[in-house]
Each structure stands twice: as C-alpha cells, then as structure tokens.
Scaffold this motif. Structure first.
Motif, PDB file in Angstrom:
ATOM      1  N   ALA A 110       0.831  -1.205   0.000  1.00 46.04           N
ATOM      2  CA  ALA A 110       0.000   0.000   0.000  1.00 46.04           C
ATOM      3  C   ALA A 110       0.869   1.260   0.000  1.00 46.04           C
ATOM      4  O   ALA A 110       0.564   2.242  -0.689  1.00 46.04           O
ATOM      5  CB  ALA A 110      -0.927  -0.006   1.217  1.00 46.04           C
ATOM      6  N   TYR A 111       1.954   1.259   0.789  1.00 47.11           N
ATOM      7  CA  TYR A 111       2.879   2.392   0.784  1.00 47.11           C
ATOM      8  C   TYR A 111       3.451   2.607  -0.616  1.00 47.11           C
ATOM      9  O   TYR A 111       3.514   3.733  -1.116  1.00 47.11           O
ATOM     10  CB  TYR A 111       4.020   2.147   1.771  1.00 47.11           C
ATOM     11  N   LEU A 112       3.919   1.517  -1.235  1.00 48.38           N
ATOM     12  CA  LEU A 112       4.508   1.630  -2.564  1.00 48.38           C
ATOM     13  C   LEU A 112       3.499   2.133  -3.585  1.00 48.38           C
ATOM     14  O   LEU A 112       3.816   2.982  -4.425  1.00 48.38           O
ATOM     15  CB  LEU A 112       5.051   0.269  -3.002  1.00 48.38           C
ATOM     16  N   HIS A 113       2.283   1.622  -3.502  1.00 51.43           N
ATOM     17  CA  HIS A 113       1.241   2.059  -4.430  1.00 51.43           C
ATOM     18  C   HIS A 113       0.945   3.543  -4.253  1.00 51.43           C
ATOM     19  O   HIS A 113       0.801   4.290  -5.227  1.00 51.43           O
ATOM     20  CB  HIS A 113      -0.027   1.237  -4.221  1.00 51.43           C
ATOM     21  N   GLY A 114       0.849   3.984  -2.991  1.00 51.11           N
ATOM     22  CA  GLY A 114       0.556   5.386  -2.739  1.00 51.11           C
ATOM     23  C   GLY A 114       1.667   6.316  -3.179  1.00 51.11           C
ATOM     24  O   GLY A 114       1.422   7.466  -3.567  1.00 51.11           O
ATOM     25  N   ALA A 115       2.908   5.833  -3.112  1.00 53.33           N
ATOM     26  CA  ALA A 115       4.055   6.671  -3.459  1.00 53.33           C
ATOM     27  C   ALA A 115       4.499   6.491  -4.908  1.00 53.33           C
ATOM     28  O   ALA A 115       5.457   7.150  -5.341  1.00 53.33           O
ATOM     29  CB  ALA A 115       5.222   6.349  -2.529  1.00 53.33           C
TER      30      ALA A 115
END
Length: 201
Positions: free
Chosen positions: A185-190
């Motif tokens: 989720a962090y990677l997707h958001g960033a």
C-alpha cells in the motif's frame, strides 16, 4: 520567531533514547539467559515499546517537536524491534524468513518515505502499518514469555513453553501478512513520486 533549540534531555527525546538503550540489554538477556531472563526482557520490551506511544504526544503537547525528536521517534522503535527480532533468530524463537520479511519491509518503506520527503511530501503511518507494528510488538512479547518458560523462568510453572511459542509464532506470521500488505500500500501510494509524477493520492 526562531524555533527553540532541540534538547537531547527533553522528556520526549529521553523516551526515544530509552528504546535505543534498551535494545542491547534485551539482546544480552536473550543471548546470555538465566532463569527469569525472558520475563525481565518482556517487561523491559513492553515498557520500551510503550514509550513510542507517548513521546510524540508529549512533544506536541509541550511544543518540543524538533528534527532530533522526529528522528528518534522514527528510528528508535525500529532499532528496538530489529535488535530483538535478530536475537530471536539466534536463539531459535523465530525462523529467519519471518524476521527477514519484516526488516526488508521496514527498509523499503523507509526508502519510500525518504524519496517522498525529498519531494516535500510526508507519508505518515497508515492504519495497516500501525496494526503491523502492534502485531509485531505483541508477537515479540509473547515469544519473550515463551523464552522465559524455555529457560526455567517463572512462566515455566504457568504455561507450556511450546504452546506459548506457537502462539507467538502465528502472531508473527500475522504481522508478516500485515507488513507485506501495508508495504504494498505504501509503494502504491508513493508510485507517482517514485515515477517522477504528481504527489500520491
């Protein structure tokens, strides 16, 4: 108005430092055990982990937020947990794949945050990330109790060491699942920032 100079001896910073100081103590208790060492380690770990809840709140309430405090808040808990997890592999409380997954996730998320910070974007901890941290801490606490039972401490007279370790193991597995999902989720958001596009949604 100039911001007040950060003091290493302010209460929030001391709380952060306490987690770093506690780390080698906990590692020593695991690597050089004695009857009761696991219970002592569990008490120290729980107390140290709880400081992570209070230091930021105290800093904001007292107007003592500083770059040093932010650094300690973001770093001290990771040092604490990483040190204990690595020692747990050494004494056979956890398999390497669990600890490696948790630590790699932290490195990836930290890297994402650094890239975001360079673009003046703050990516704060999200719900799943907070649950991952909580689940990891609970798993560590339970495994320290299992270690106490294994080494002839007070817990040995209250519970079966293998059962307690099994509970800790599956809690750690749950923490791994949360770590992977929240990391994605962090990677997707960033992703927009990592690709040089606009800020993440």
């Amino acid at each position: 108005m100039t911001a007040p100079r950060a003091r290493l001896t302010s209460l929030p910073n001391l709380l952060g430092l306490s987690r770093i100081v506690a780390t080698p103590v906990l590692v020593a208790l695991l690597l050089r055990p004695f009857p009761g060492a696991g219970l002592v380690a569990c008490v120290i770990f729980v107390a140290a982990a709880m400081t992570d809840y209070f230091d930021g709140r105290i800093a904001r309430a007292r107007g003592q937020v500083s770059p040093l405090g932010i650094f300690l808040d973001l770093t001290a808990d990771k040092v604490l947990v990483a040190g204990v997890l690595i020692a747990m592999v050494e004494v056979g409380l956890l398999p390497t794949w669990i600890v490696a997954t948790l630590l790699v996730r932290e490195l990836v998320v930290q890297g994402v945050r650094q890239v975001a910070a360079s673009a003046n974007v703050v990516i704060s901890a999200r719900g799943l990330g907070k649950w991952k941290a909580f689940g990891t801490n609970v798993a560590v606490g339970v495994l320290l109790l299992a270690f106490d039972a294994q080494t002839g401490g007070p817990v040995a007279g209250l519970a079966d060491a293998a059962t307690v370790q099994a509970i800790g193991y599956w809690l750690a597995v749950l923490a791994v699942v949360l770590a992977v999902v929240s990391g994605v989720a962090y990677l997707h958001g960033a992703l927009p920032i990592l690709l040089g596009e606009d800020r993440p949604a």
